[in-house]
Design an enzyme around this catalytic site. Structure first.
Site, PDB file in Angstrom:
ATOM      1  N   GLN A  95     -32.339 -90.526  85.254  1.00  0.00           N
ATOM      2  CA  GLN A  95     -32.520 -89.897  83.952  1.00  0.00           C
ATOM      3  C   GLN A  95     -33.935 -89.394  83.777  1.00  0.00           C
ATOM      4  O   GLN A  95     -34.888 -90.168  83.725  1.00  0.00           O
ATOM      5  CB  GLN A  95     -32.180 -90.860  82.803  1.00  0.00           C
ATOM      6  CG  GLN A  95     -32.310 -90.167  81.444  1.00  0.00           C
ATOM      7  CD  GLN A  95     -31.856 -91.009  80.279  1.00  0.00           C
ATOM      8  OE1 GLN A  95     -31.159 -92.004  80.451  1.00  0.00           O
ATOM      9  NE2 GLN A  95     -32.244 -90.605  79.071  1.00  0.00           N
ATOM     10  N   CYS A 101     -29.245 -90.358  77.362  1.00  0.00           N
ATOM     11  CA  CYS A 101     -28.577 -91.439  78.099  1.00  0.00           C
ATOM     12  C   CYS A 101     -27.062 -91.392  77.918  1.00  0.00           C
ATOM     13  O   CYS A 101     -26.314 -91.823  78.802  1.00  0.00           O
ATOM     14  CB  CYS A 101     -29.127 -92.801  77.700  1.00  0.00           C
ATOM     15  SG  CYS A 101     -29.155 -93.120  75.932  1.00  0.00           S
ATOM     16  N   HIS A 176     -29.125 -97.348  73.696  1.00  0.00           N
ATOM     17  CA  HIS A 176     -29.082 -96.850  75.067  1.00  0.00           C
ATOM     18  C   HIS A 176     -27.659 -96.991  75.606  1.00  0.00           C
ATOM     19  O   HIS A 176     -26.901 -97.870  75.177  1.00  0.00           O
ATOM     20  CB  HIS A 176     -30.064 -97.667  75.926  1.00  0.00           C
ATOM     21  CG  HIS A 176     -30.257 -97.129  77.304  1.00  0.00           C
ATOM     22  ND1 HIS A 176     -30.723 -95.860  77.553  1.00  0.00           N
ATOM     23  CD2 HIS A 176     -30.039 -97.693  78.536  1.00  0.00           C
ATOM     24  CE1 HIS A 176     -30.804 -95.670  78.852  1.00  0.00           C
ATOM     25  NE2 HIS A 176     -30.379 -96.761  79.478  1.00  0.00           N
TER      26      HIS A 176
END
Length: 244
Positions: A95, A101, A176
């Protein structure tokens, strides 16, 4: 513990099956697949209502200093992950796009296991995978960063949902996403997080006729939640399934 700044930022995706479905279909995944909410991983009557097979789980959770410390601890003493092509048991994306995410969780879910067979060849994601699969993680990350088609599809999905996105894509987000996927090569369960060192083999082996809605996989997800519980809020879990 703060993360390193990114070169680019996207608006965060809402943990919402309709939002994930929209993005998945626009990228070129067959409508035979869909995401659904998993409202409990303990109540059998709820688990029995989930369409089968389950190809992947995508978990959203509140981040904390403890999680960041554990994330970094996993990479201590390991050389930089450089898997690519036939060397990889699963395809992993590093990432490098901030607040994206959810996108990486979706990519990990659909690009691994039997779900990958549902990606059209001449589609946004089909072309990206053709370009990315043989590349090292850093080159792979740049391909995703530089894809205007990927960015446009993500932006279209990110403004949908039940909650308004932040005004600024660079605003810090306290949640996340990670994905749990099965390798087609070795049948093992992997934790896939673009912010980690690489893909993590979780030590669970699944048979050819098993999907992810098994007790061994559910216990891994339960353990992950127990490790990361804090006072910031709850967890959300979606399953990538066949059917609706």
């Amino acid at each position: 513990m703060a993360r390193l700044p990114h070169r680019k930022y996207f608006l965060p995706l809402e943990s919402n099956p309709a939002v994930f479905d929209q993005l998945m279909y626009e990228l070129g995944v067959s409508s035979k697949l869909s995401f659904c909410d998993v409202l409990s991983i303990d109540a059998q009557e709820i688990l029995k209502s989930i369409p089968r097979p389950v190809h992947a789980f995508v978990l959203v959770f509140p981040t904390s200093a403890d999680y960041e410390s554990l994330r970094l601890e996993k990479s201590i003493g390991k050389p930089a992950y450089d898997g690519s092509g036939e060397q990889e048991d699963v395809i992993w994306f590093k990432q490098t796009i901030g607040n994206a995410c959810g996108l990486y969780g979706l990519l990990h879910a659909v690009a691994n296991g039997k779900a990958r067979c549902c990606i059209g060849e001449n589609t946004i994601l089909g072309r990206l995978l053709k370009d990315c699969t043989s590349r090292a993680p850093d080159d792979r990350a740049l391909i995703l960063e530089n894809s205007s088609e990927l960015e446009a599809a993500h932006t279209s999905a990110a403004v949908k949902g039940d909650t308004a996105p932040p005004d600024n894509a660079e605003d810090e987000v306290d949640f996340h996403y990670v994905a749990f996927v099965r390798s087609l090569k070795n049948g093992h369960l992997y934790e896939m997080d673009g912010d980690n060192w690489g893909p993590f083999d979780l030590g669970v082996s699944l048979g050819d006729d098993e999907d992810l809605l098994t007790e061994s996989v559910l216990e891994v997800v339960r353990a992950f939640i127990r490790r990361n519980e804090n006072d910031k809020g709850g967890f959300g879990l979606m399953a990538l399934v066949e059917g609706r």
